[in-house]
Design an enzyme around this catalytic site. Structure first.
Site, PDB file in Angstrom:
ATOM      1  N   GLN A 225       6.331  10.175  -9.691  1.00 51.55           N
ATOM      2  CA  GLN A 225       6.898   9.447  -8.563  1.00 51.55           C
ATOM      3  C   GLN A 225       8.421   9.614  -8.571  1.00 51.55           C
ATOM      4  O   GLN A 225       9.089   9.373  -9.563  1.00 51.55           O
ATOM      5  CB  GLN A 225       6.514   7.959  -8.666  1.00 51.55           C
ATOM      6  N   TRP A 332       8.215  12.820   2.049  1.00 52.93           N
ATOM      7  CA  TRP A 332       7.725  11.610   2.703  1.00 52.93           C
ATOM      8  C   TRP A 332       8.277  11.570   4.123  1.00 52.93           C
ATOM      9  O   TRP A 332       9.428  11.900   4.383  1.00 52.93           O
ATOM     10  CB  TRP A 332       8.218  10.367   1.982  1.00 52.93           C
ATOM     11  N   ARG A 341       1.224  -0.111   9.866  1.00 46.20           N
ATOM     12  CA  ARG A 341       0.266  -0.889   9.093  1.00 46.20           C
ATOM     13  C   ARG A 341      -0.192  -2.115   9.873  1.00 46.20           C
ATOM     14  O   ARG A 341       0.604  -2.790  10.522  1.00 46.20           O
ATOM     15  CB  ARG A 341       0.889  -1.328   7.756  1.00 46.20           C
TER      16      ARG A 341
END
Length: 344
Positions: A225, A332, A341
Site C-alpha cells: 500500500q 487510483w 458510495r
C-alpha cells in the site's frame, strides 16, 4: 610486516555519493569492481571514487523524491523471506517477454463494478487495461456488474476476451467489498481455475498508465500500500481487536497490503479469498466488522502466508502522495466517496 591505517567518510547529496579514504602505507587498497582507484604517495588525501547512482540502482541507499515525507529511504528490493519487491529497473523485461513468448500463458483480470462505480469507472479501467495490462499476452476480463445493460462498448485487442457476470448488489459498500471474496471463490472454483494460468483481482476505481506486464506474475502476489511503504508496522492500520479473525498484534506485520490489487495462480488466490471470506463470516457471527473490512482479513492472510512477490507502489499509486512519482503503472482515480458510495 607492514601495517596500514585506513579511515574514511562518505558524503551523499541527492543521488551523488562521494567516498573519501585516507590511508598510511604504500599498499594499494582493495576496492570493489565498480571503484576506480588512483593511488598517490603516502599521507596525502586520496580521492578513491565518485559514484553516480541512477534512480533505480539496486545497491546501497537512494534518495527518493517519490516519497515526500522522507528525504532519504532505503530502496528495498527483497523481503526478509527473500521474496522480490518489484520496482522498475529490478527486472529484465526483454528476457521475461522472450520467456513468455516461448511459454505462453493466459492471465485473468477480475473487477467488480456495481452501482455508481459501474457508471463512473468501468469504461476507463477496461480501456486502459486493454492498452497496458499484459500487452501482447492472452487476457480474459471477468467483469462483475449488477446491470448488464450498462457494460461499456470497447473494441478489445487481439487475444482479449470479456466475460461479464451479473451479481447482486449489496446494500452497503462495505458489504460489496467483503462479499466479493465469496463471489471470487465461487468463480475461481467453478471455471476461472480451468481457464487461466494467473489471475489478478483489482478495484475498478483505478486506471493503467504504463505497461503492467509479465514481470508481475507470481505464485502469490501482494501489493504494498503506497501510503504505508515507509512506515513502521506500528503505524499500519491493521485490525487490533483480538476478538476479530483479522487481528494482528501490535509490533507484528511485514507490510501493509492493499486489497485493491492481489493475484497469483488460481489455486493460491482461491485459498486466499476462501480464507478471507471465512474470517469475515466468523466476525459476522461475533457481531464484529474488521476496521478495513476485507483488506484487514487480507493483511492477516498475508501475515500467515507470505507472498512470493510484492509489487512496489509504482503498481498502484495515489497521486495525492506525490504528483511526480515516476514509472506509475496503475493509479487510483480521483474520487469523491460521497458521490459513488451509498453510505460513507
Amino acid at each position: 610486516g607492514q601495517s596500514c591505517l585506513v579511515f574514511g567518510f562518505t558524503i551523499t547529496v541527492g543521488m551523488f555519493t562521494a567516498v573519501y579514504v585516507f590511508h598510511s602505507s604504500n599498499w594499494t587498497l582493495s576496492v570493489p569492481k565498480y571503484t576506480t582507484l588512483n593511488p598517490e604517495p603516502a599521507n596525502k588525501l586520496i580521492l578513491l571514487l565518485l559514484l553516480l547512482y541512477y534512480y533505480y540502482s539496486l545497491s546501497l541507499s537512494l534518495s527518493l523524491s517519490r516519497f515526500p515525507d522522507s528525504n532519504k529511504v532505503e530502496l528495498r528490493t527483497k523481503t526478509p523471506w527473500n521474496a522480490p519487491i518489484l520496482w522498475e529497473g529490478t527486472f529484465n523485461r526483454t528476457y521475461l517477454e522472450e520467456y513468455y513468448r516461448n511459454n505462453p500463458v493466459t492471465i485473468g483480470l477480475t473487477v467488480f463494478a456495481l452501482g455508481k462505480y459501474l457508471d463512473k469507472y468501468l469504461e476507463k479501467f477496461l480501456a486502459s487495461a486493454d492498452k497496458h495490462f499484459m500487452p501482447g499476452h492472452k487476457v480474459i476480463y471477468y467483469v462483475m456488474v449488477d446491470d448488464h445493460s450498462k457494460l461499456p462498448y470497447i473494441e478489445y485487442g487481439t487475444s482479449r476476451f470479456l466475460k461479464p457476470q451479473v451479481v447482486a448488489k449489496e446494500a452497503r459498500w462495505q458489504d460489496v467489498s467483503m462479499m466479493r471474496m465469496k463471489t471470487l471463490a465461487d468463480m475461481l472454483q467453478d471455471f476461472i481455475k480451468d481457464e487461466v494460468d494467473y489471475v489478478f483481482c483489482m478495484d475498478v476505481d483505478m486506471d493503467f498508465r504504463a505497461p503492467y506486464g509479465v514481470e508481475t506474475l507470481g505464485e502469490l502476489v501482494a501489493q504494498a500500500q503506497a501510503w504505508f511503504m515507509n512506515s513502521p508496522n506500528t503505524a499500519f492500520t491493521y485490525e487490533r481487536r483480538p476478538e476479530s479473525k483479522a487481528y494482528i498484534e501490535m509490533g507484528q506485520g511485514d507490510f501493509y497490503y492493499h486489497a485493491a490489487v492481489f493475484g497469483g495462480t488460481p489455486s493460491r488466490v482461491l485459498d486466499l479469498v476462501r480464507s478471507c471470506y471465512a474470517g469475515i463470516m466468523e466476525d459476522k457471527k461475533n457481531n464484529i466488522e474488521a476496521v478495513w473490512h476485507d483488506e484487514s482479513h487480507l493483511n492477516k492472510y498475508f501475515l500467515e502466508h507470505k507472498p512470493t512477490l510484492i509489487l512496489s507502489p509504482e503498481y498502484c499509486w495515489d497521486y495525492k502522495i506525490h504528483a511526480e512519482m515516476e514509472h506509475v503503472k496503475l493509479a487510483w482515480a480521483v474520487k469523491d466517496y460521497a458521490e459513488v458510495r451509498d453510505n460513507v
